[in-house]
Design a protein around this motif. Structure first.
Motif, PDB file in Angstrom:
ATOM      1  N   ASN A 162       9.563  -1.683   8.410  1.00 45.71           N
ATOM      2  CA  ASN A 162       8.776  -1.513  10.035  1.00 45.71           C
ATOM      3  C   ASN A 162       7.777  -1.056   9.946  1.00 45.71           C
ATOM      4  O   ASN A 162       7.595  -0.415   8.528  1.00 45.71           O
ATOM      5  N   CYS A 163       7.027  -0.780  10.652  1.00 48.64           N
ATOM      6  CA  CYS A 163       5.288  -0.679  11.023  1.00 48.64           C
ATOM      7  C   CYS A 163       5.318   0.921   9.787  1.00 48.64           C
ATOM      8  O   CYS A 163       4.236   1.092   9.547  1.00 48.64           O
ATOM      9  N   THR A 164       6.520   1.038  10.765  1.00 49.29           N
ATOM     10  CA  THR A 164       5.939   2.940  10.266  1.00 49.29           C
ATOM     11  C   THR A 164       6.559   3.764   8.669  1.00 49.29           C
ATOM     12  O   THR A 164       5.261   3.868   8.027  1.00 49.29           O
ATOM     13  N   THR A 165       7.609   2.321   8.495  1.00 46.05           N
ATOM     14  CA  THR A 165       8.101   2.241   7.248  1.00 46.05           C
ATOM     15  C   THR A 165       6.576   2.142   6.419  1.00 46.05           C
ATOM     16  O   THR A 165       6.641   2.707   4.649  1.00 46.05           O
ATOM     17  N   ILE A 166       6.087   1.154   6.334  1.00 44.17           N
ATOM     18  CA  ILE A 166       4.852   0.563   6.003  1.00 44.17           C
ATOM     19  C   ILE A 166       3.726   1.726   4.997  1.00 44.17           C
ATOM     20  O   ILE A 166       3.393   1.673   4.476  1.00 44.17           O
ATOM     21  N   THR A 167       3.413   2.269   6.747  1.00 41.45           N
ATOM     22  CA  THR A 167       2.127   3.072   6.829  1.00 41.45           C
ATOM     23  C   THR A 167       2.440   3.912   5.788  1.00 41.45           C
ATOM     24  O   THR A 167       1.709   4.600   5.076  1.00 41.45           O
ATOM     25  N   ALA A 168       4.106   5.248   5.742  1.00 41.61           N
ATOM     26  CA  ALA A 168       4.313   5.900   5.132  1.00 41.61           C
ATOM     27  C   ALA A 168       4.300   5.641   3.563  1.00 41.61           C
ATOM     28  O   ALA A 168       4.084   6.142   2.244  1.00 41.61           O
ATOM     29  N   MET A 169       5.230   4.370   3.409  1.00 41.35           N
ATOM     30  CA  MET A 169       5.512   3.575   2.153  1.00 41.35           C
ATOM     31  C   MET A 169       4.321   3.877   1.131  1.00 41.35           C
ATOM     32  O   MET A 169       4.216   3.780  -0.155  1.00 41.35           O
ATOM     33  N   GLU A 202      15.143   3.189   5.412  1.00 41.66           N
ATOM     34  CA  GLU A 202      14.668   1.867   4.797  1.00 41.66           C
ATOM     35  C   GLU A 202      13.690   2.224   3.535  1.00 41.66           C
ATOM     36  O   GLU A 202      13.464   1.434   2.072  1.00 41.66           O
ATOM     37  N   PRO A 203      13.225   3.190   3.683  1.00 40.44           N
ATOM     38  CA  PRO A 203      12.142   3.883   2.499  1.00 40.44           C
ATOM     39  C   PRO A 203      13.316   3.972   1.370  1.00 40.44           C
ATOM     40  O   PRO A 203      13.296   4.288   0.013  1.00 40.44           O
ATOM     41  N   ARG A 204      14.521   4.500   1.451  1.00 37.34           N
ATOM     42  CA  ARG A 204      15.593   4.359   0.459  1.00 37.34           C
ATOM     43  C   ARG A 204      15.960   2.973  -0.501  1.00 37.34           C
ATOM     44  O   ARG A 204      16.158   3.009  -1.411  1.00 37.34           O
ATOM     45  N   LYS A 205      15.890   2.356   0.250  1.00 37.74           N
ATOM     46  CA  LYS A 205      16.446   0.829  -0.019  1.00 37.74           C
ATOM     47  C   LYS A 205      14.694   0.574  -0.970  1.00 37.74           C
ATOM     48  O   LYS A 205      15.137  -0.249  -1.771  1.00 37.74           O
ATOM     49  N   ILE A 206      14.051   0.576  -0.539  1.00 38.68           N
ATOM     50  CA  ILE A 206      12.825   0.550  -0.548  1.00 38.68           C
ATOM     51  C   ILE A 206      12.603   0.577  -1.921  1.00 38.68           C
ATOM     52  O   ILE A 206      12.047  -0.052  -2.675  1.00 38.68           O
ATOM     53  N   LEU A 207      12.632   1.835  -1.713  1.00 38.86           N
ATOM     54  CA  LEU A 207      12.547   3.093  -3.400  1.00 38.86           C
ATOM     55  C   LEU A 207      13.519   2.444  -4.630  1.00 38.86           C
ATOM     56  O   LEU A 207      13.560   3.329  -5.404  1.00 38.86           O
ATOM     57  N   GLY A 208      14.302   2.651  -4.253  1.00 34.94           N
ATOM     58  CA  GLY A 208      15.538   2.092  -4.833  1.00 34.94           C
ATOM     59  C   GLY A 208      16.227   3.409  -5.215  1.00 34.94           C
ATOM     60  O   GLY A 208      16.675   4.183  -5.757  1.00 34.94           O
ATOM     61  N   LEU A 209      16.271   4.353  -3.634  1.00 34.27           N
ATOM     62  CA  LEU A 209      16.788   5.887  -4.189  1.00 34.27           C
ATOM     63  C   LEU A 209      17.658   5.430  -2.817  1.00 34.27           C
ATOM     64  O   LEU A 209      17.630   6.517  -1.626  1.00 34.27           O
ATOM     65  N   PRO A 210      18.925   5.808  -3.293  1.00 32.18           N
ATOM     66  CA  PRO A 210      19.527   5.971  -1.981  1.00 32.18           C
ATOM     67  C   PRO A 210      20.200   6.586  -1.709  1.00 32.18           C
ATOM     68  O   PRO A 210      21.215   7.234  -0.789  1.00 32.18           O
ATOM     69  N   GLU A 211      20.060   8.045  -2.197  1.00 34.53           N
ATOM     70  CA  GLU A 211      20.320   9.205  -1.752  1.00 34.53           C
ATOM     71  C   GLU A 211      19.305  10.040  -1.624  1.00 34.53           C
ATOM     72  O   GLU A 211      19.373  11.258  -1.499  1.00 34.53           O
ATOM     73  N   LEU A 212      18.282   9.420  -0.698  1.00 36.33           N
ATOM     74  CA  LEU A 212      16.708  10.381  -0.578  1.00 36.33           C
ATOM     75  C   LEU A 212      17.012  10.697   0.357  1.00 36.33           C
ATOM     76  O   LEU A 212      17.931  10.325   1.584  1.00 36.33           O
ATOM     77  N   ARG A 213      16.509  12.009   0.342  1.00 36.91           N
ATOM     78  CA  ARG A 213      16.501  12.813   1.778  1.00 36.91           C
ATOM     79  C   ARG A 213      15.456  12.685   2.842  1.00 36.91           C
ATOM     80  O   ARG A 213      14.298  12.905   2.085  1.00 36.91           O
ATOM     81  N   VAL A 214      15.500  12.509   4.007  1.00 37.92           N
ATOM     82  CA  VAL A 214      14.310  11.495   4.615  1.00 37.92           C
ATOM     83  C   VAL A 214      14.688  11.728   6.475  1.00 37.92           C
ATOM     84  O   VAL A 214      16.005  11.678   6.803  1.00 37.92           O
ATOM     85  N   VAL A 215      13.978  13.240   6.203  1.00 41.09           N
ATOM     86  CA  VAL A 215      14.195  13.485   7.793  1.00 41.09           C
ATOM     87  C   VAL A 215      12.448  13.065   8.635  1.00 41.09           C
ATOM     88  O   VAL A 215      11.443  13.316   8.013  1.00 41.09           O
ATOM     89  N   ALA A 216      12.912  12.296   9.747  1.00 42.01           N
ATOM     90  CA  ALA A 216      11.687  11.496  10.512  1.00 42.01           C
ATOM     91  C   ALA A 216      11.825  11.652  12.141  1.00 42.01           C
ATOM     92  O   ALA A 216      12.666  11.904  12.403  1.00 42.01           O
ATOM     93  N   THR A 217      10.968  12.080  12.402  1.00 37.87           N
ATOM     94  CA  THR A 217      10.496  12.184  14.378  1.00 37.87           C
ATOM     95  C   THR A 217       9.384  10.978  14.835  1.00 37.87           C
ATOM     96  O   THR A 217       8.568  11.094  14.160  1.00 37.87           O
ATOM     97  N   SER A 218       9.719  10.860  14.974  1.00 33.68           N
ATOM     98  CA  SER A 218       8.951   9.304  16.166  1.00 33.68           C
ATOM     99  C   SER A 218       8.080   9.018  16.561  1.00 33.68           C
ATOM    100  O   SER A 218       8.925   9.865  18.528  1.00 33.68           O
ATOM    101  N   VAL A 219       7.038   9.447  17.748  1.00 30.41           N
ATOM    102  CA  VAL A 219       5.991  10.215  18.693  1.00 30.41           C
ATOM    103  C   VAL A 219       5.299   8.921  19.371  1.00 30.41           C
ATOM    104  O   VAL A 219       4.052   8.594  18.550  1.00 30.41           O
ATOM    105  N   ARG A 220       5.007   8.494  20.439  1.00 29.55           N
ATOM    106  CA  ARG A 220       4.315   7.158  20.770  1.00 29.55           C
ATOM    107  C   ARG A 220       3.413   8.019  21.704  1.00 29.55           C
ATOM    108  O   ARG A 220       3.020   8.821  22.368  1.00 29.55           O
TER     109      ARG A 220
END
Ligand code: NAP
Length: 341
Positions: A125-132, A224-242
């Protein structure tokens, strides 16, 4: 090589064709595909008009690599068969991102995912890429433990229809801007893409709400960050705003690491990282914004700050062109990685 762009008439597909030309990708024949309604239109590539054809499996026969950007349902309907028939499919949709065995690749961040000549590769996802692009190098330095991602996403993230809706609403409100402090709510323009008014507003809904209260976009950005970074247990909280920005996504990032990391160390790690440009001198007005990132082939990262009482955490801000860096360029980078290195 025979190269296809599927969704060639779309916001991302047009960028893909442009980037193939800019980067001199070794294209012997370019096959441009879209829906039936675009068949017969022409688009320019290397100074020549190329006719757009309707997508079908037959149209992909003999194609070496297809850059696919026509929505998840379209991808699901033909990518597995095209890949089985020998076409490497680099897919921009969400269709295969979380499928085991399908690499979810940002070549600057997890090139190891591309080992073994995969036939289907998913672009995040484009936001995932911007963050990763910002977080990947810091993870390598200090071991990521948790992420809070708050995104400010441009209207082109919803394709060309999203851009058109913003511009139409700005036009409708022309001359009434000063009344927007006490708006006539009945008269506010609302569109099909964003639901609520997007001109002069922000909308805290990107995608549909799920039963857990998160939107589809937020769920993708958490998984997606869990898969990209190989961290299946990573805690991620997201809020997306247009937000009413034509092109360029921004992400506010709160990242927690397994050891203390200073803003200076983070800047150094990011300066050495590919796909990133550090713009972090706020006192002199230097910090990223989406309009400055539009058209660039890097993510701009800045506002890197300590978090009070937590030496293991950092706050930062990343911006990238969602159509290029967040989609089309990643797909072409994957193709280069697989075919031209
Ligand atoms: N926009 C972004 O920032 C962004 C970023 C990352 C990923 N993506 C993903 O990229 C994909 C395309 O997004 P976009 O923003 O470029 O959308 P878009 O501007 O709406 O373009 C959609 C493209 O898909 C084609 N298409 C639609 N239905 C089709 C069908 N049945 N068969 C063949 N082609 C069909 C359209 O062709 P016609 O013109 O003929 O309808 C058009 O070329 C989506 O999966 C999206 O999630 C977008």
């Amino acid at each position: 090589m025979r190269v296809a762009v599927v969704g060639a008439t779309g916001a991302v597909g047009r960028e893909m064709t442009r980037i193939l030309e800019e980067r001199d990708f070794p294209v012997d024949e370019l096959v441009l595909l879209a829906s039936a309604k675009s068949a017969g239109r022409t688009l320019r590539f290397r100074g020549e008009e190329v006719t757009v054809r309707e997508l079908s499996l037959e149209a992909l026969l003999g194609v070496d690599v297809a850059l696919v950007s026509a929505g998840a349902a379209v991808s699901r309907s033909f990518v597995p068969e095209a890949a089985a028939a020998g076409t490497t499919c680099i897919d921009n949709s969400s269709a295969f991102r979380m499928e085991p065995g399908v690499p979810l690749a940002i070549p600057e961040v997890n090139p190891e995912a591309l080992e073994g000549a995969p036939r289907i590769v998913a672009v995040p996802n484009c936001t995932t890429i911007t963050a990763m692009l910002a977080v990947g190098p810091l993870h390598r330095a200090a071991g990521l433990r948790g992420l809070v991602l708050s995104s400010y996403q441009s209207v082109s993230g919803a394709g060309w229809k999203g851009e058109r809706e913003l511009f139409e609403q700005i036009e409708k409100l022309r001359g009434r801007e000063e009344d927007l402090g006490r708006p006539d709510r009945e008269a506010l323009p609302e569109g099909e893409v964003f639901g609520k008014t997007i001109a002069y507003n922000v909308v805290a809904k990107v995608g549909d709400f799920g039963p857990d209260g998160y939107t589809g976009e937020e769920s993708k950005i958490m998984a997606e960050p869990r898969k990209i970074l190989g961290l299946p247990e990573l805690r991620v909280v997201a809020t997306s705003v247009r937000v009413p920005v034509p092109v360029g996504h921004a992400v506010s990032i709160l990242a927690e690491f397994s050891r203390p990391i200073s803003p200076e160390e983070a800047r150094e790690a990011l300066r050495a990282a590919p796909g990133v440009e550090v713009r972090d001198d706020p006192a002199n007005g230097v910090y990223p914004s989406p309009i400055e990132a539009a058209g660039l082939d890097v993510a701009l990262v800045g506002r890197i700050r300590r978090v009070e009482h937590d030496p293991n955490a950092l706050a930062l801000f990343s911006c990238a062109d969602n159509l290029r860096m967040g989609a089309a360029l990643d797909a072409v980078h994957v193709a280069e990685h697989l075919f031209t290195r």
